[in-house]
Design an enzyme around this catalytic site. Structure first.
Site, mmCIF file in Angstrom:
data_model
loop_
_atom_site.group_PDB
_atom_site.id
_atom_site.type_symbol
_atom_site.label_atom_id
_atom_site.label_comp_id
_atom_site.label_asym_id
_atom_site.label_seq_id
_atom_site.Cartn_x
_atom_site.Cartn_y
_atom_site.Cartn_z
ATOM 1 N N ARG A 46 0.840 -1.206 0.000
ATOM 2 C CA ARG A 46 0.000 0.000 0.000
ATOM 3 C C ARG A 46 0.874 1.254 0.000
ATOM 4 O O ARG A 46 0.441 2.338 -0.333
ATOM 5 C CB ARG A 46 -0.984 -0.007 1.179
ATOM 6 C CG ARG A 46 -1.913 1.206 1.198
ATOM 7 C CD ARG A 46 -3.253 0.986 1.941
ATOM 8 N NE ARG A 46 -3.157 0.144 3.097
ATOM 9 C CZ ARG A 46 -2.624 0.538 4.280
ATOM 10 N NH1 ARG A 46 -2.182 1.761 4.434
ATOM 11 N NH2 ARG A 46 -2.575 -0.315 5.281
ATOM 12 N N ASP A 168 -6.535 20.146 -13.574
ATOM 13 C CA ASP A 168 -6.863 18.851 -14.167
ATOM 14 C C ASP A 168 -6.433 18.932 -15.631
ATOM 15 O O ASP A 168 -7.009 19.671 -16.430
ATOM 16 C CB ASP A 168 -8.374 18.595 -14.034
ATOM 17 C CG ASP A 168 -8.778 17.206 -14.517
ATOM 18 O OD1 ASP A 168 -8.121 16.686 -15.442
ATOM 19 O OD2 ASP A 168 -9.765 16.661 -13.995
ATOM 20 N N LYS A 193 -8.056 8.034 -19.371
ATOM 21 C CA LYS A 193 -8.332 8.633 -20.678
ATOM 22 C C LYS A 193 -7.100 8.536 -21.594
ATOM 23 O O LYS A 193 -6.670 7.448 -21.898
ATOM 24 C CB LYS A 193 -8.830 10.059 -20.481
ATOM 25 C CG LYS A 193 -9.871 10.217 -19.345
ATOM 26 C CD LYS A 193 -11.208 9.573 -19.647
ATOM 27 C CE LYS A 193 -12.127 9.489 -18.432
ATOM 28 N NZ LYS A 193 -12.368 10.741 -17.713
HETATM 29 C C1 LIG Z 1 -12.860 11.128 -16.447
HETATM 30 C C2 LIG Z 1 -12.367 12.375 -15.822
HETATM 31 C C3 LIG Z 1 -12.084 12.429 -14.449
HETATM 32 C C4 LIG Z 1 -12.343 11.259 -13.516
HETATM 33 O O1 LIG Z 1 -11.468 10.209 -13.760
HETATM 34 P P1 LIG Z 1 -11.812 8.646 -13.465
HETATM 35 O O2 LIG Z 1 -10.564 7.981 -13.936
HETATM 36 O O3 LIG Z 1 -13.031 8.315 -14.243
HETATM 37 O O4 LIG Z 1 -12.034 8.506 -12.006
HETATM 38 C C5 LIG Z 1 -11.563 13.607 -13.940
HETATM 39 N N1 LIG Z 1 -11.363 14.684 -14.735
HETATM 40 C C6 LIG Z 1 -11.647 14.673 -16.044
HETATM 41 C C7 LIG Z 1 -11.405 15.897 -16.864
HETATM 42 C C8 LIG Z 1 -12.154 13.519 -16.637
HETATM 43 O O5 LIG Z 1 -12.452 13.527 -17.950
#
Ligand SMILES: *Cc1c(COP(=O)(O)O)cnc(C)c1O
Length: 357
Positions: A46, A168, A193
């Protein structure tokens, strides 16, 4: 030759591999152990895993900082928001990834912190809101409105106010935008993504900069991961690193496709509006007929997959407001297109027949 001398396209192929000693594997090891023989650098999985370290080395180098891999993008979002103390003030976008907005709404409702909702594309209004805040949340380009924030100006306003800035960077990827170099403190990724790129896993990451400030943030995020327990599976991490190897070529092709489609869509008689920031491979369009019209188009494609998520090699289409958590700033008739790496003429033909109906 140090890795900083190499271009990003080379680094994402060559970093995070095993030491070159005779007989060693050329790939990172997939380490499936929950515990390690005592007295080594890490004693329990962990706290650390060699497969995580390999992925973190590659992503950290691309973003220009220290990466930490998490169980999901949302686990990375939660870790970054854990940097705000109870009762703190967060400046946040009215429209962004719906999971992030929903988390902020929950925190606001529960009185965990005060949220000042802004439109980060409006730089001066956002700068005004930053005064007296503790954390500034940015997502640029934003999901799914594709609005672009002036990261340099907003990171510097956050720094003057003594607030932590977070970006982000899921949509842009470090090949297009490196927020740490623009003064941002923490980068967040949904590795699910583009970074992994094959719609076959869920994973997230944070990246923090150098210096005492960066190291302190890294330690706090790492502590949150250790005790919060939202850790990445070694298999997912290994697959994400394999996907990362081709990020450059995937993104190049997907971006070329997206540019061409955005151009053609802007002239399509059944498209009311196209949003495309000029880079990246997400295009959002608005079509006639409201929610029903948009659902009809999404359901009529054959090659494009009607599915949520984005950033995979395959093209995807979705009406975002079908999700109750989607911010109301997103029009009902908006379709988000995640443009993949297929032949652009095939993508166009399918989209055109679905739009014409
Ligand atoms: C999909 C997404 C997230 C969340 O990510 P997960 O891997 O689905 O938990 C956060 N920010 C953006 C811009 C996203 O497209």
């Amino acid at each position: 030759m140090t890795h900083q001398d190499l271009s990003p396209a080379t680094r994402l192929v060559s970093l995070g591999r095993q030491e070159r000693i005779p007989g060693a594997g050329v790939n990172a090891r997939l380490e499936l152990s929950s515990t390690y023989v005592a007295d080594g650098p890490v004693n329990y999985a962990r706290a650390g895993n060699p497969t995580w370290s390999a992925f973190e080395e590659a992503l950290g180098s691309l973003e220009g900082g220290d990466a930490l891999v998490f169980a999901s993008g949302m686990a990375a979002v939660a870790a970054a928001l854990s940097l705000v103390d109870h009762g703190g003030v967060v400046v946040a976008p009215r429209s962004a990834y719906n999971g992030t907005v929903a988390t902020l709404l929950d925190a606001e409702r529960d009185g965990r912190f005060e949220v000042r909702w802004v439109d980060p594309a409006d730089t001066s209004a956002t700068v005004d809101a930053v005064e007296g805040s503790d954390l500034v949340w940015l997502e640029s380009p934003s999901n799914p409105l594709l609005e672009v924030a002036d990261l340099t100006a907003l990171a510097s306003a956050a720094s003057r106010a003594g607030a932590i800035s977070v970006c982000d960077n899921t949509f842009a990827t470090p090949l297009v935008q490196r927020p740490l170099a623009l003064g941002v403190d923490v980068v967040v990724h949904s590795v699910t993504k583009y970074l992994s790129g094959h719609s076959d896993l869920i994973l997230g990451a944070t990246v923090t900069g150098a210096g005492d400030r960066g190291r302190n943030l890294h330690d706090r995020l790492s502590h949150h991961r250790l005790l919060g327990g939202a850790i990445a599976g070694p298999m997912e991490t290994w697959l994400a690193l394999r996907g990362l190897r081709t990020l450059h070529v995937r993104l190049e092709r997907a971006t070329a496709n997206a540019r061409e489609l955005a151009d053609r869509l802007a002239r399509h008689p059944h498209v009311q509006r196209v949003r495309y920031p000029g880079f990246g491979a997400i295009v959002s369009i608005e079509v006639p007929g409201g929610a029903d019209g948009a659902e009809r188009v999404a359901g009529a494609t054959q090659l494009w997959t009607h599915s949520t998520s984005l950033g995979g090699v395959e093209s995807q289409i979705e009406r975002r407001r079908r999700h109750p958590a989607e911010p109301v700033a997103v029009p009902q008739e908006l379709l988000r297109l995640s443009v993949g790496i297929e032949d652009v003429e095939d993508l166009w033909a399918d989209l055109d027949q679905a739009l014409v109906g």
